[in-house]
Scaffold this motif. Sequence first.
Motif, PDB file in Angstrom:
ATOM      1  N   UNK A  46       0.647 -14.714  18.411  1.00  0.00           N
ATOM      2  CA  UNK A  46       1.762 -14.801  19.348  1.00  0.00           C
ATOM      3  C   UNK A  46       2.916 -13.899  18.912  1.00  0.00           C
ATOM      4  N   UNK A  47       3.261 -13.932  17.618  1.00  0.00           N
ATOM      5  CA  UNK A  47       4.389 -13.121  17.143  1.00  0.00           C
ATOM      6  C   UNK A  47       4.084 -11.633  17.241  1.00  0.00           C
ATOM      7  N   UNK A  48       2.852 -11.229  16.931  1.00  0.00           N
ATOM      8  CA  UNK A  48       2.504  -9.819  17.037  1.00  0.00           C
ATOM      9  C   UNK A  48       2.358  -9.388  18.498  1.00  0.00           C
ATOM     10  N   UNK A  49       2.118 -10.340  19.397  1.00  0.00           N
ATOM     11  CA  UNK A  49       2.157 -10.006  20.813  1.00  0.00           C
ATOM     12  C   UNK A  49       3.540  -9.557  21.235  1.00  0.00           C
ATOM     13  N   UNK A  50       4.571 -10.254  20.735  1.00  0.00           N
ATOM     14  CA  UNK A  50       5.949  -9.823  20.991  1.00  0.00           C
ATOM     15  C   UNK A  50       6.254  -8.500  20.313  1.00  0.00           C
ATOM     16  N   UNK A  51       5.710  -8.303  19.104  1.00  0.00           N
ATOM     17  CA  UNK A  51       5.930  -7.042  18.395  1.00  0.00           C
ATOM     18  C   UNK A  51       5.306  -5.869  19.142  1.00  0.00           C
ATOM     19  N   UNK A  52       4.130  -6.066  19.728  1.00  0.00           N
ATOM     20  CA  UNK A  52       3.493  -4.988  20.485  1.00  0.00           C
ATOM     21  C   UNK A  52       4.301  -4.626  21.720  1.00  0.00           C
ATOM     22  N   UNK A  53       4.926  -5.627  22.358  1.00  0.00           N
ATOM     23  CA  UNK A  53       5.785  -5.346  23.508  1.00  0.00           C
ATOM     24  C   UNK A  53       6.987  -4.507  23.094  1.00  0.00           C
ATOM     25  N   UNK A  54       7.589  -4.836  21.948  1.00  0.00           N
ATOM     26  CA  UNK A  54       8.733  -4.061  21.461  1.00  0.00           C
ATOM     27  C   UNK A  54       8.323  -2.629  21.143  1.00  0.00           C
ATOM     28  N   UNK A  55       7.170  -2.443  20.497  1.00  0.00           N
ATOM     29  CA  UNK A  55       6.704  -1.091  20.159  1.00  0.00           C
ATOM     30  C   UNK A  55       6.371  -0.314  21.426  1.00  0.00           C
ATOM     31  N   UNK A  56       5.812  -0.974  22.434  1.00  0.00           N
ATOM     32  CA  UNK A  56       5.467  -0.300  23.681  1.00  0.00           C
ATOM     33  C   UNK A  56       6.707   0.240  24.380  1.00  0.00           C
ATOM     34  N   UNK A  57       7.805  -0.503  24.326  1.00  0.00           N
ATOM     35  CA  UNK A  57       9.044  -0.036  24.934  1.00  0.00           C
ATOM     36  C   UNK A  57       9.646   1.137  24.180  1.00  0.00           C
ATOM     37  N   UNK A  58       9.419   1.204  22.876  1.00  0.00           N
ATOM     38  CA  UNK A  58      10.001   2.281  22.077  1.00  0.00           C
ATOM     39  C   UNK A  58       9.270   3.597  22.307  1.00  0.00           C
ATOM     40  N   UNK A  59       7.932   3.562  22.330  1.00  0.00           N
ATOM     41  CA  UNK A  59       7.139   4.798  22.406  1.00  0.00           C
ATOM     42  C   UNK A  59       6.625   5.068  23.815  1.00  0.00           C
ATOM     43  N   UNK A  60       6.910   4.165  24.771  1.00  0.00           N
ATOM     44  CA  UNK A  60       6.501   4.354  26.163  1.00  0.00           C
ATOM     45  C   UNK A  60       4.990   4.538  26.278  1.00  0.00           C
ATOM     46  N   UNK A 104       1.975  -3.528   6.819  1.00  0.00           N
ATOM     47  CA  UNK A 104       1.375  -2.305   6.282  1.00  0.00           C
ATOM     48  C   UNK A 104       0.645  -1.574   7.406  1.00  0.00           C
ATOM     49  N   UNK A 105       0.875  -0.253   7.484  1.00  0.00           N
ATOM     50  CA  UNK A 105       0.272   0.576   8.522  1.00  0.00           C
ATOM     51  C   UNK A 105      -0.200   1.890   7.902  1.00  0.00           C
ATOM     52  N   UNK A 106      -1.308   2.426   8.415  1.00  0.00           N
ATOM     53  CA  UNK A 106      -1.840   3.696   7.920  1.00  0.00           C
ATOM     54  C   UNK A 106      -0.896   4.831   8.287  1.00  0.00           C
ATOM     55  N   UNK A 107      -0.801   5.843   7.387  1.00  0.00           N
ATOM     56  CA  UNK A 107       0.070   6.991   7.623  1.00  0.00           C
ATOM     57  C   UNK A 107      -0.330   7.763   8.887  1.00  0.00           C
ATOM     58  N   UNK A 108      -1.622   8.026   9.164  1.00  0.00           N
ATOM     59  CA  UNK A 108      -1.952   8.717  10.427  1.00  0.00           C
ATOM     60  C   UNK A 108      -1.465   7.978  11.663  1.00  0.00           C
ATOM     61  N   UNK A 109      -1.539   6.642  11.650  1.00  0.00           N
ATOM     62  CA  UNK A 109      -1.034   5.868  12.780  1.00  0.00           C
ATOM     63  C   UNK A 109       0.486   5.962  12.868  1.00  0.00           C
ATOM     64  N   UNK A 110       1.148   5.923  11.701  1.00  0.00           N
ATOM     65  CA  UNK A 110       2.606   6.047  11.685  1.00  0.00           C
ATOM     66  C   UNK A 110       3.045   7.418  12.188  1.00  0.00           C
ATOM     67  N   UNK A 111       2.275   8.475  11.877  1.00  0.00           N
ATOM     68  CA  UNK A 111       2.617   9.823  12.353  1.00  0.00           C
ATOM     69  C   UNK A 111       2.536   9.907  13.863  1.00  0.00           C
ATOM     70  N   UNK A 112       1.580   9.220  14.483  1.00  0.00           N
ATOM     71  CA  UNK A 112       1.475   9.206  15.949  1.00  0.00           C
ATOM     72  C   UNK A 112       2.699   8.527  16.552  1.00  0.00           C
ATOM     73  N   UNK A 113       3.113   7.391  15.974  1.00  0.00           N
ATOM     74  CA  UNK A 113       4.282   6.667  16.483  1.00  0.00           C
ATOM     75  C   UNK A 113       5.537   7.527  16.350  1.00  0.00           C
ATOM     76  N   UNK A 114       5.712   8.186  15.199  1.00  0.00           N
ATOM     77  CA  UNK A 114       6.892   9.032  14.992  1.00  0.00           C
ATOM     78  C   UNK A 114       6.906  10.194  15.979  1.00  0.00           C
ATOM     79  N   UNK A 115       5.742  10.790  16.240  1.00  0.00           N
ATOM     80  CA  UNK A 115       5.670  11.901  17.188  1.00  0.00           C
ATOM     81  C   UNK A 115       6.032  11.445  18.597  1.00  0.00           C
ATOM     82  N   UNK A 116       5.576  10.264  18.990  1.00  0.00           N
ATOM     83  CA  UNK A 116       5.914   9.743  20.313  1.00  0.00           C
ATOM     84  C   UNK A 116       7.401   9.419  20.426  1.00  0.00           C
ATOM     85  N   UNK A 117       8.003   8.913  19.349  1.00  0.00           N
ATOM     86  CA  UNK A 117       9.421   8.592  19.371  1.00  0.00           C
ATOM     87  C   UNK A 117      10.286   9.839  19.491  1.00  0.00           C
TER      88      UNK A 117
END
Length: 373
Positions: A46-60, A104-117
Motif C-alpha cells: 500500500x505504501x509503495x503504491x502511494x510512492x509510485x503515484x508520486x514518482x509518476x507525477x514527477x517523471x510524467x 535501494x535502487x539500481x544505478x541504471x534505473x536511477x539514471x533513467x529517472x534522472x534523465x526523465x526529470x
Amino acid sequence: MSNGFLSQEEIDSLLNGGGSAADEPQVQEEIITDIEKDLLGEIGNISMGSASTALSQIINQQVNITTPVVSVTTINELKNTFEVPNIALEIKFTEGIVGKNLLVMRIPDAAVIANLMMGGDGKVQTNEISELEQSAVSEAMNQMMGSAATSMATMLTREVNISPPTSMIWNDNENMQVADIDGDEKIVKVSFKLNIGDLVDSNIMQLLPVETAKKIVGIMMGQDVPDNQPAASKAQSASEPQRTVQAAPQNDYVPPVQEKPIESHPAVEVHRADFQPLGGSKSSGQPRNIDLILDVPLEISVVLGKAKKSIGDILALGTGSLIELDKLAEEPVEILVNGKRVAFGEVVVVDENFGVRITNIISNSDKIKSLGK
C-alpha cells in the motif's frame, strides 16, 4: 562398563537418551513469523503504491511498484546477491515509529529517472550518474518515501514523520555499509518489482532493522502505544494503580421517583438590538477606523512578464543568455500589492532609477471578471 559399575560417560549417555547434549538438535527461534511477513508485505504494497503515484507525477511516466517479497537477511548476504552499482537513500523515522528505513535502487534505473526529470526521453544505459543526477534522484526518492510515510500514517492511525534523506552510492560490494547496522545483523528486506513505462523492468528493495519491522507490526496488531505520547504521561500511566469499581448491592426495592412541581416564571420582555454606529467623525474627536491602519507597510512589486522553461533549458543558461518573456515591449506591466494585482503601468526612468507610471487602476468589477476567467 567395568567391575559392574557404570562410568560417568555411560551415565551421561543414559540421561541424555543415548546421545550427548551436543548431538541434540537445536531449535532456532524464528525472527519474523509468516503472519508478520504478510503484514509487512501488505503495508509495503500500500505504501509503495502511494510512492509510485508520486514518482509518476514527477517523471510524467506510468510507474508500477508491485509484488512485495519479504525475507530476512544481512548486509553481508546482500553483498553476494545484490547487483552493483546502486544508490541507497537512508531515511530515519522521527515520530510515530522509531528506527530507520533504507530504499535501494539500481544505478541504471536511477539514471533513467534522472534523465526523465531533466526533460529527456529516458532512453539511457549507464552505470554512472553525476552529482546533479544523484541529487535529482535523491529528491525523487525523498518524495516517494514521503508519500509512503503519509500512507503508513493512515494505516497506523498515527502521525509518521521522517528526517531529511541521506543518499549514498554503492559502487562495489566492499562499500555496502549502513550506519548503526552491523554486517551480520539480521534485517528485513522487502523487495518490489519496478516498472516505468517500457523503459525500466527491474526491482527495488526496502531494508528495515528487525526492531523497526517488529514495531510496525505491533502497531498494526494494536500492541503498541504511540511514540509521540509524552514521557510523563507514559510514566504516570505505568505507575498509576489500578482502580476497582464495586457495584452497589442489588435488591428488589426501587425508590419512588418524586416529581417536582413546574415553576412558573414571569414573562420576559424582548427588545430589538440597537447598535451604535462604528467609528466616528474627526469633528467629534474620535479617529475613523481607516486611520488605524494607514501606517501598515505593504509590499509593491512589478511584473514585467513570465516564462516557462524545462530543467534542461535552465541548466543551459549562462552569462549573456536571453530569456524571452510572454509580454510585448509596449504592453503595460502589472503592479502587485502584497501579491494582488491592483493596477497597470509603464516603466519610466526617474533620476537614474527605474519607476512605474500608473496608467490604469483595476476596479472591483475588473477583478471579478478576471476571477471568472
